[in-house]
Design an enzyme around this catalytic site. Sequence first.
Site, PDB file in Angstrom:
ATOM      1  N   LYS A 270     -16.467  33.000  14.008  1.00 11.39           N
ATOM      2  CA  LYS A 270     -15.923  33.008  15.367  1.00 11.39           C
ATOM      3  C   LYS A 270     -16.389  34.257  16.097  1.00 11.39           C
ATOM      4  CE  LYS A 270     -11.460  30.690  14.574  1.00 11.39           C
ATOM      5  NZ  LYS A 270     -11.628  29.541  15.452  1.00 11.39           N
ATOM      6  N   ARG A 344      -8.464  20.927   8.884  1.00  6.07           N
ATOM      7  CA  ARG A 344      -8.431  19.503   8.517  1.00  6.07           C
ATOM      8  C   ARG A 344      -8.805  19.290   7.052  1.00  6.07           C
ATOM      9  NH1 ARG A 344     -12.562  18.148  13.274  1.00  6.07           N
ATOM     10  NH2 ARG A 344     -11.501  19.999  14.042  1.00  6.07           N
TER      11      ARG A 344
HETATM   12  N1  BES Z   1      -7.641  27.684  13.937  1.00  5.13           N
HETATM   13  C1  BES Z   1      -8.551  27.082  14.812  1.00  5.13           C
HETATM   14  C2  BES Z   1      -7.885  26.445  16.038  1.00  5.13           C
HETATM   15  C3  BES Z   1      -7.200  27.401  16.991  1.00  5.13           C
HETATM   16  C4  BES Z   1      -7.874  27.895  18.088  1.00  5.13           C
HETATM   17  C5  BES Z   1      -5.896  27.730  16.804  1.00  5.13           C
HETATM   18  C6  BES Z   1      -7.225  28.740  18.967  1.00  5.13           C
HETATM   19  C7  BES Z   1      -5.239  28.584  17.682  1.00  5.13           C
HETATM   20  C8  BES Z   1      -5.908  29.076  18.770  1.00  5.13           C
HETATM   21  C9  BES Z   1      -9.345  25.982  14.089  1.00  5.13           C
HETATM   22  O1  BES Z   1      -9.515  26.167  12.738  1.00  5.13           O
HETATM   23  C10 BES Z   1     -10.697  25.941  14.706  1.00  5.13           C
HETATM   24  O2  BES Z   1     -11.383  26.887  14.622  1.00  5.13           O
HETATM   25  N2  BES Z   1     -11.024  24.812  15.340  1.00  5.13           N
HETATM   26  C11 BES Z   1     -12.248  24.650  16.007  1.00  5.13           C
HETATM   27  C12 BES Z   1     -12.784  23.276  15.692  1.00  5.13           C
HETATM   28  C13 BES Z   1     -14.216  23.076  16.077  1.00  5.13           C
HETATM   29  C14 BES Z   1     -15.116  23.942  15.228  1.00  5.13           C
HETATM   30  C15 BES Z   1     -14.555  21.613  15.875  1.00  5.13           C
HETATM   31  C16 BES Z   1     -11.992  24.810  17.513  1.00  5.13           C
HETATM   32  O3  BES Z   1     -10.931  24.398  17.978  1.00  5.13           O
HETATM   33  O4  BES Z   1     -12.823  25.380  18.181  1.00  5.13           O
HETATM   34 ZN    ZN Z   2     -11.253  27.394  12.269  1.00  2.69          ZN
END
Ligand code: BES
Ligand code: ZN
Length: 494
Positions: A270, A344
């Site tokens: 990230k 997931r």
């Molecule tokens: N933990 C994150 C989702 C999240 C984002 C929670 C902001 C709280 C605040 C999750 O694991 C994630 O990174 N999801 C990605 C999915 C994508 C890579 C398909 C996302 O939402 O960007």
């Molecule tokens: Zn994630």
Amino acid sequence: MQDENRFLKINFEEPNNSLNQNTMDAVHVLFYSEKNLLLSHFFQEDNTLSSFLKKNITINTSNYVIVRSEKGTFLLVRRKLQKDKGFTDNYLEELGGNIYNSLKSIGYSNVKVYEDEADINLRIALGILLSSYNFSNYKKNKSEEKNTLNNVIFLCMEPKIIEEKYNDMVNIAKGVFTARDLVWEPPNILFPESFAHQCTQLQKIGVEVTVYDETELKKMGMEALLAVGRGSRKSSRVVVMKWLGGNSDNSIMSFIGKGVCFDSGGLSLKPPKSMEDMKWDMGGAATVTGLMETVASSKLKANIVGVIGLVENMPDGDAQRPGDVVKSVSGQTIEVLNTDAEGRLVLADLLSWTEKNIKPEFMINLATLTGAIIMALGNVRAGLFSNDKMIAKSIFNAGEKSGEKVWELPLDDEYDQLIKTEIADMKNIGGPGAGSITAACFLKRHVEKTPWAHIDIAGVTWKSKSSPTIPSGGIGWGVKMLYQLIKDRQKNLN
Ligand code: BES
Ligand code: ZN
Ligand code: ZN
């Protein structure tokens, strides 16, 4: 687990006749209707005082008016009249929160609230408790954060009866505080093993707690969950918490939580700004743990099982790679194209395992699963997805009542098509659009026939600005709503 001393003291007492002579020792909270009629009748006998207070509420437009006078200090609160529909729990809790926040700064430690109706008092009291939360584990000077307010008395008829019911409110607050604490804890302190250790504390109140380590998880077939934890020095855990307070032939309600103690994204790293929040990517597991505390503290006559998957998503040399293929408990294979879509993978294994081994009446999972749900619903409602109309409706209704609200999104087949891939049974990301829905479709593939709902709580786990009953920070979202759901369910069975 919560220590009773953490809560400010709330008592219920019968008003006595000497009341009017003894007004200097506390702040007195009186209620007025929207038309400025006094609803707390105890002060009516003293004509000069009641007309003086009435004047004060009439000339003020604010719903919370503080009056300091020779006869004492008063907080005058304007509230709706209870129509045939009654108040929602949430309305009354917010009233309590606003009372707490109005009084916090004015330096009185004793407060007297004048209201007769038990249900109104109980929810106002809960609101006061919830708004008094603070997290100061890591401050050198803790006293700064301490409540100035520490003794609240509700003056009402039949205080004994109310007091008994009040235990239920304290039990809700315990679960919410635990969930908030877990969300607040920094990731160097709260990692899978230490989180699991905190869960074992619930054994003291009768919860059966089993912690599975990596060797056991491997035997259980949790390859997808373990793949997420591979890139971290911290080893993964799954915790199963059982409260079996119902009859042995009663069905089991199960709650499953995503517990990613830190989500760096893994090799699909990230950017720094998005990583700042990722200590609270275990919000789903926090809520399930808090709920178990509330349920067990209340000695509920129901069978409840909580299952949480605890991992850390990090980019070590042995981390999973985009392109890896893993097999989940269900026997289906997954192509991991983005290691940041890790929640997931964790939930997939937990859902299949719970369905097969716990055989619950329904499964509800909570997860900070997608950033996309924040785009869709902001920080107001959580996203709801389900394969079952009844359970979706029960969740929706419990949300409206408790104020922890949800909104249902679709799971059409066309969305499910977006996670098809050539090499495996599915991939862990969809197309660029509908990110929350494709994530939910992925989960749905890991449920065979049990009624199931997924609640995406990414937008409602952390608050940057405080509201009446929620100081900024960890919210503990879902403890109240799910407790309501369990109770509604019990009512329907009887
Ligand atoms: N933990 C994150 C989702 C999240 C984002 C929670 C902001 C709280 C605040 C999750 O694991 C994630 O990174 N999801 C990605 C999915 C994508 C890579 C398909 C996302 O939402 O960007
Ligand atoms: Zn994630
Ligand atoms: Zn995540």
